[in-house]
Design an enzyme around this catalytic site. Structure first.
Site, short mmCIF file in Angstrom:
data_model
loop_
_atom_site.label_atom_id
_atom_site.label_comp_id
_atom_site.label_asym_id
_atom_site.label_seq_id
_atom_site.Cartn_x
_atom_site.Cartn_y
_atom_site.Cartn_z
CD1 TRP A 214 0.16 -1.25 3.21
CD2 TRP A 214 0.56 0.95 3.23
NE1 TRP A 214 0.94 -0.99 4.30
CE2 TRP A 214 1.21 0.36 4.35
CE3 TRP A 214 0.67 2.33 3.05
CZ2 TRP A 214 1.96 1.10 5.26
CZ3 TRP A 214 1.42 3.07 3.96
CH2 TRP A 214 2.05 2.45 5.05
CE LYS A 238 -3.60 -9.74 -1.76
NZ LYS A 238 -4.03 -8.80 -0.68
N PRO A 239 -3.85 -6.84 -4.82
CG PRO A 239 -5.56 -5.24 -4.99
CD PRO A 239 -5.17 -6.63 -5.43
CB SER A 240 -2.27 -3.54 0.07
OG SER A 240 -2.77 -3.08 1.32
CB SER A 292 5.95 -7.90 6.81
OG SER A 292 5.21 -9.11 6.71
CD GLU A 316 10.89 -3.82 -1.61
OE1 GLU A 316 11.23 -3.77 -0.41
OE2 GLU A 316 10.12 -3.03 -2.14
CD GLU A 450 10.53 -1.92 7.62
OE1 GLU A 450 9.98 -3.04 7.67
OE2 GLU A 450 10.82 -1.35 6.56
CD1 TRP A 516 12.92 -2.36 -5.45
CD2 TRP A 516 14.52 -0.84 -5.10
NE1 TRP A 516 12.68 -1.77 -4.24
CE2 TRP A 516 13.64 -0.83 -4.00
CE3 TRP A 516 15.62 0.03 -5.11
CZ2 TRP A 516 13.83 0.03 -2.91
CZ3 TRP A 516 15.79 0.87 -4.03
CH2 TRP A 516 14.90 0.87 -2.96
#
Length: 549
Positions: A214, A238-240, A292, A316, A450, A516
């Site tokens: 997100w 599959k988005p947040s 995460s 990532e 974090e 990246w």
């Protein structure tokens, strides 16, 4: 609504749902009405960019069941709803029906069939579709930016830049496509004989599952979606649940640009069981996950448990990115740059600067400049064009950020920013005042975990060697930065830093010309750059021998 009293059996069912998510997501289960359970799902890492965050998944209690692995699965998602909560005031801003198991079956079947045809589409046509997609996004940039602010809380003065940067990244990857996706003639490496021809072909993989986050939903998605489609794959996105409209907008723009509808499908899901089952599906050829560390582990385990086919997910994950300010650094330039690298997006960037090591000879000057810079920030309503810091994404994230600060203070750290300067910041809200902490060390959570919030920690060091040792004293390795008046010295030190990207005299700037990637628990695999097509293709060796009579 008022909570109702549950029977012993119903309490056990709710507990089973909670237990099935532990270790991957922290969440809260409430009973808000008879026959309705509301599961508020958030990431395990304090609001870290995860698969679920600050969203509600509503299902009748009897629809939860356990699969053979003991994970919660939706037996019938037809009545499931995913409700995105505003970070500003926790009110619902988007409601979506969760994609049902039967709909998922249909989407995956159609994605496989679409792949068979789309992979044969000439590259020039795929490029033309991608170019048209970006033109459509450019046309609709204002609407996309406003939606983004409403969903995740970044100030409206900044969200347009995400759309602009997404378009720039996409165009850069398009510029590489013809060369990087072309067949590779091995003649220049190993001369052919007159009747022999050999070459390597980049073949697309199939349906690519993109599980996005997100905090930068468009930038994260474009890294995978556009090169994967250019290479001839199809997309299952599959988005947040925090930013469901971003996936829908991307799919709609690609369809308008001429991409077959089944070649880009969106699955809305808010439970871990659905995500794990997607990863295990044999139709899926590759997975790109951003989230995460715990979520990445769950994805990896699910990929290893696939009954058919082997895949290696691209991951990532988290970061605790360090900066080192050398004795020869230009402090007047460096301090504002580092503050921006720490506070932009309220510190909710995968490559935010969270810890700074400053040479003792410039330490006092640097700290003073940083404090002056932070005091100039404005925290408030993200829809106000003057706002520089908006809310963090959820109440849970805000609470964890405050816990990190309080833990540091309890262990001897000193806070330099008076929270009264930021009246919008209130306990129990998602608005968190920016903070600078000094007298910190690695015994404190704020220096090792974090934080993902507007907190900058500054530690004094006496040498390059001490700084590098502390920078590398982390389970993470996404980005790092070195600030110096001697770029040759900075480049030499960069070789000693354990990170996927090392900046010298800049930060928080993923360049599409560079890969990246992260090391250690920051992930595996890479996107962007001329290597950005590698994850979405496989080499196929073609070896021809001409035989004549």
């Amino acid at each position: 609504m008022r909570s109702k009293t549950l029977s012993k059996e119903k309490r056990k069912e709710v507990k089973d749902d909670r237990d099935s998510l532990e270790g991957v997501y922290a969440e809260r289960t409430e009973v808000v009405d008879e026959g309705m359970v509301v599961v508020v799902v958030r990431t395990e890492a304090a609001g870290k960019r995860g698969v679920q965050l600050n969203s509600r998944v509503q299902t009748p209690p009897n629809t939860h069941s356990k699969d053979s692995k003991g994970q919660t699965a939706m037996a019938d998602s037809n009545s499931s709803k995913i409700i995105t909560l505003s970070p500003i005031d926790q009110s619902p801003v988007v409601t979506r029906e969760a994609t049902s198991p039967s709909e998922i079956d249909k989407i995956l079947k159609e994605s496989v069939e679409a792949f068979k045809a789309y992979k044969k589409t000439p590259l020039k046509e795929r490029i033309a579709i991608a170019e048209k997609f970006l033109e459509i996004f450019e046309r609709d940039a204002e609407d996309a930016a406003r939606e983004l602010t409403q969903q995740m809380g970044r100030p409206i003065r900044y969200t347009p830049s995400e759309i602009k940067t997404m378009i720039m990244r996409g165009r850069y990857m398009i510029s590489l496509a013809e060369k990087e996706l072309a067949d590779i003639d091995v003649e220049k490496f190993s001369p052919n004989t007159p009747n022999i021809r050999r070459y390597l072909r980049r073949e697309p993989l199939g349906p690519i599952l993109v599980i996005s986050a997100w905090n930068y939903p468009y930038l994260i998605a474009i890294n995978a979606v556009l090169p994967a489609l250019l290479a001839g794959n199809t997309i299952v996105f599959k988005p947040s649940p925090q930013t469901p409209l971003c996936a829908e907008r991307m799919a709609a723009a690609y369809h308008e640009a001429g991409l077959p509808k089944a070649a880009f499908a969106v699955i809305q899901a808010g439970d871990l069981g659905t995500v794990e089952n997607l990863v295990k599906r044999p139709e899926i050829a590759h997975v790109c996950f951003t989230g995460s560390v715990a979520g990445g582990r769950a994805i990896n385990i699910a990929a290893a448990a696939r009954p058919q086919g082997f895949i290696s997910p691209g991951l990532e994950l988290g970061g605790k990115d360090p900066a080192y300010v050398r004795a020869d650094a230009d402090v007047a330039y460096t301090a504002p740059e580092i503050v921006d690298g720490a506070l932009f997006n309220s510190g909710q960037s995968c490559c935010s600067i969270e810890r700074v090591y400053v040479h003792e000879s410039v330490y006092d000057e640097f700290v003073q400049k940083c404090v002056e810079e932070v005091k100039g920030y404005k925290l408030g309503d993200p829809m106000n064009a003057e706002t520089m810091l908006g809310p963090v994404v959820s109440l849970r994230s805000a609470a964890t950020i405050r816990k990190h600060i309080n833990d540091a203070l309890a262990h001897g750290a000193k806070a330099l920013i008076d929270e009264s300067l930021f009246p919008a910041a209130k306990e129990g809200s998602s608005f968190v005042a920016p903070q600078i902490l000094v007298d910190v060390d690695h015994s404190m959570r704020v220096m090792t975990e974090e934080t993902f919030g507007p907190v900058l920690c500054i530690q004094r060091v006496s040498s390059d060697a001490e700084a590098i040792s502390l920078m590398n004293d982390s389970i993470f390795g996404l980005t790092a930065s070195i600030w110096t008046g001697n770029t040759e010295a900075g480049e030499a030190l960069a070789d000693e830093v354990e990170a996927g990207t090392v900046f010298v005299n800049r930060s928080d700037f993923p360049d599409p010309a560079l890969a990246w990637t992260g090391v250690k628990e920051s992930g595996r695999g890479w996107t962007l750059s001329l290597k950005g097509f590698d994850s979405f293709t496989r080499p196929k060796s073609i070896h021809l021998k001409a035989v004549g009579k």
